[in-house]
Design an enzyme around this catalytic site. Structure first.
Site, PDB file in Angstrom:
ATOM      1  N   CYS A  84     -58.378  52.255 -63.990  1.00  0.00           N
ATOM      2  CA  CYS A  84     -58.196  52.154 -62.531  1.00  0.00           C
ATOM      3  C   CYS A  84     -57.602  50.815 -62.070  1.00  0.00           C
ATOM      4  O   CYS A  84     -56.587  50.790 -61.372  1.00  0.00           O
ATOM      5  CB  CYS A  84     -59.536  52.341 -61.818  1.00  0.00           C
ATOM      6  N   HIS A 140     -58.796  48.772 -56.586  1.00  0.00           N
ATOM      7  CA  HIS A 140     -60.016  48.770 -57.400  1.00  0.00           C
ATOM      8  C   HIS A 140     -60.434  47.322 -57.585  1.00  0.00           C
ATOM      9  O   HIS A 140     -59.648  46.503 -58.026  1.00  0.00           O
ATOM     10  CB  HIS A 140     -59.751  49.420 -58.761  1.00  0.00           C
TER      11      HIS A 140
HETATM   12 CA   LIG Z   1     -58.915  55.868 -62.189  1.00  0.00          CA
END
Ligand SMILES: [Ca+2]
Ligand SMILES: [Ca+2]
Length: 492
Positions: A84, A140
């Site tokens: 991510c 993220h």
């Molecule tokens: Ca992801």
């Protein structure tokens, strides 16, 4: 004569400077046609198990499929980092991981640094008159509020631990990693993705005085694979087909590949296959259920856009931040340089476009930033390392790059061309797969003398340098190879 030319030039410059900003004051159809709204849909950990991509024969994704049927489906799109944080840092900055050094999860915002400040994708749109709004998981490792003028409903960028997490397999060693599956909670309205879609729909029903950039980030099918029972009911367990796998698939890859791809905290093939594929079928069923659930949420947002006054003036992009292995190569995980972990759905639909086409040229999420500035008629950001997809939207066979790269841990790169996957590890080891004859990447051709010329050509496409680890990266090593690697590179 010379002076009057200078006056005209000054007047032109002034008009150019005032023109665009004046037209953004009101979102009239004329302004919107020039600077369309953007609906930016990010899905977390969705691999190619999408109807239109054909990754799994039982996938049910009618809403993503109908979106693809309106615009361009990129069938050979890849993330730049197969987890991510690095993937999102790359696509939001327009820079490769080997440029920023964000090879693993960052624990804070990139934009605190002057070189990134105000330059991340939504910030750039805000600076150029767009009203930016974000919900769910977009970045993220830092908060939505840092990126968007309006963030909600909770302002979180990632799934919140606790609360809605519940483990169904308490006696297996990886329960700490959230890899679990089951029917939970009882209704959609308790799912954060449902709330995110609600929030996006509310904002599509509002009047906006400037072109908008609306980012909607869905969490599923990210682990834990939990969605209400009704989504599981669409995939009766006894009908589930598990993906084709070979138990000895890793016998022909280099030692470093086996070590770097080790995922001791995640389910392995033996666990999945025991007792006549018992857990394998449950895992596949749950991933398909989560995918159909998230497709339903995408459909709700698309329906709201279609019913809104913005339907004709909105550009839509939909993508996943990276793929996922579901048993292939002995793993249920991302964290990899093979096709399952790097390939992502990517769809671009320009305003009023209504003819589905496909493009199999190698593209990356890094191309999103320059594509959006190009299609929205904003000034190109010179630092962007990706390329605008506009030439491919006009002609899928247009002249294009040879290969797109994905990097996993500093110095380890995969390249995907139209036909091949080439992997180069930091110790010089290599893998090569021919997708024309081997779409599952079962046979490593790197040591075949007849492939020498192909490998020579692909080596030239490797990144020329690897930035040191960015100091925001503080991950926990996921295997012994990583522990050594981080020690060597001073990451702790
Ligand atoms: Ca992801
Ligand atoms: Ca193999």
């Amino acid at each position: 004569m010379k002076e009057s030319l200078q006056v005209i030039r000054r007047l032109l410059t002034l008009l150019l400077a005032v023109g665009p900003s004046a037209s953004w004051l009101v979102s009239t159809p004329v302004a919107a046609a020039e600077h369309p709204n953007v609906l930016f849909i990010a899905i977390d950990d969705l691999n190619d198990w999408v109807g239109c991509l054909g990754g799994h024969p039982q996938a049910i994704t009618p809403n993503i499929d109908r979106l693809a049927a309106r615009g361009m489906l990129f069938t050979n799109a890849h993330c730049q980092g197969p987890i991510c944080g690095p993937s999102r840092a790359s696509l939001l900055s327009g820079l490769y991981p080997h440029t920023t050094g964000v090879y693993d999860q960052p624990n804070r915002s990139l934009w605190e640094e002057p070189r990134f400040q105000g330059k991340l994708l939504p910030q750039y749109f805000a600076q150029h008159g767009y009203h930016t709004m974000g919900v769910g998981k977009i970045p993220h490792g830092y908060l939505l509020e840092e990126l968007f003028a309006v963030a909600g409903p909770k302002g979180s960028s990632g799934p919140k631990p606790g609360g809605r997490f519940h483990y169904f397999l308490p006696d297996v060693p990886w329960t700490g990693t959230q890899t679990d599956w089951g029917a939970f909670p009882d209704v959609d309205s308790k799912m954060p993705d449902h709330e995110a879609a609600d929030w996006a729909i509310d904002h599509l029903n509002k009047q906006h005085s400037a072109p908008f950039f609306l980012a909607v980030g869905f969490h599923r099918p990210h682990v834990p694979f939990y969605v209400p029972q009704k989504w599981f009911d669409k995939f009766p367990l006894d009908s589930i087909q598990v993906p084709p796998v070979h138990d000895d698939d890793l016998d022909d890859v280099p030692e470093i590949s086996r070590r770097i791809h080790e995922t001791p905290k995640y389910p392995d093939l033996k666990f999945l296959q025991d007792d006549d594929d018992k857990q394998f079928k449950l895992c596949v069923q749950a991933y398909l259920a989560c995918t159909t659930f998230v497709d339903h949420q995408v459909g709700r947002v698309l329906d709201a856009l279609r019913a809104s006054p913005y339907a004709d003036y909105t550009l839509i992009v939909l993508f996943s931040d990276h793929g996922y292995h579901i048993g292939e190569k002995n793993r249920v995980s991302k964290h990899g340089l093979w096709e399952e972990a790097t390939r992502v759905p990517l769809i671009v639909v320009r305003p009023n476009e209504n003819s589905g086409r496909q493009c199999d040229q190698p593209v990356g999420l890094i191309d999103l930033y320059p594509t959006l500035t190009d299609l929205c008629e904003l000034p190109h950001v010179e630092a962007n390392e990706g390329r605008s997809l506009r030439p491919l939207l006009d002609d899928p066979d247009a002249e294009w790059r040879t290969a797109i790269s994905t990097t996993y841990a500093k110095g380890n790169h995969a390249l995907r061309s139209r036909r091949y996957r080439y992997i180069h590890f930091e110790d010089g080891s290599e893998e090569l797969y021919d997708h024309e004859t081997d779409p599952h990447e079962w046979t490593n051709l790197a040591n075949r003398p007849e492939m020498g010329d192909i490998i020579m050509q692909l080596r030239k496409e490797l990144p020329k340098s690897d930035a040191p680890y960015h100091d925001s990266v503080h991950p926990g090593p996921i295997n012994p190879w990583y522990a050594e690697h981080f020690k060597k590179h001073g990451v702790n």
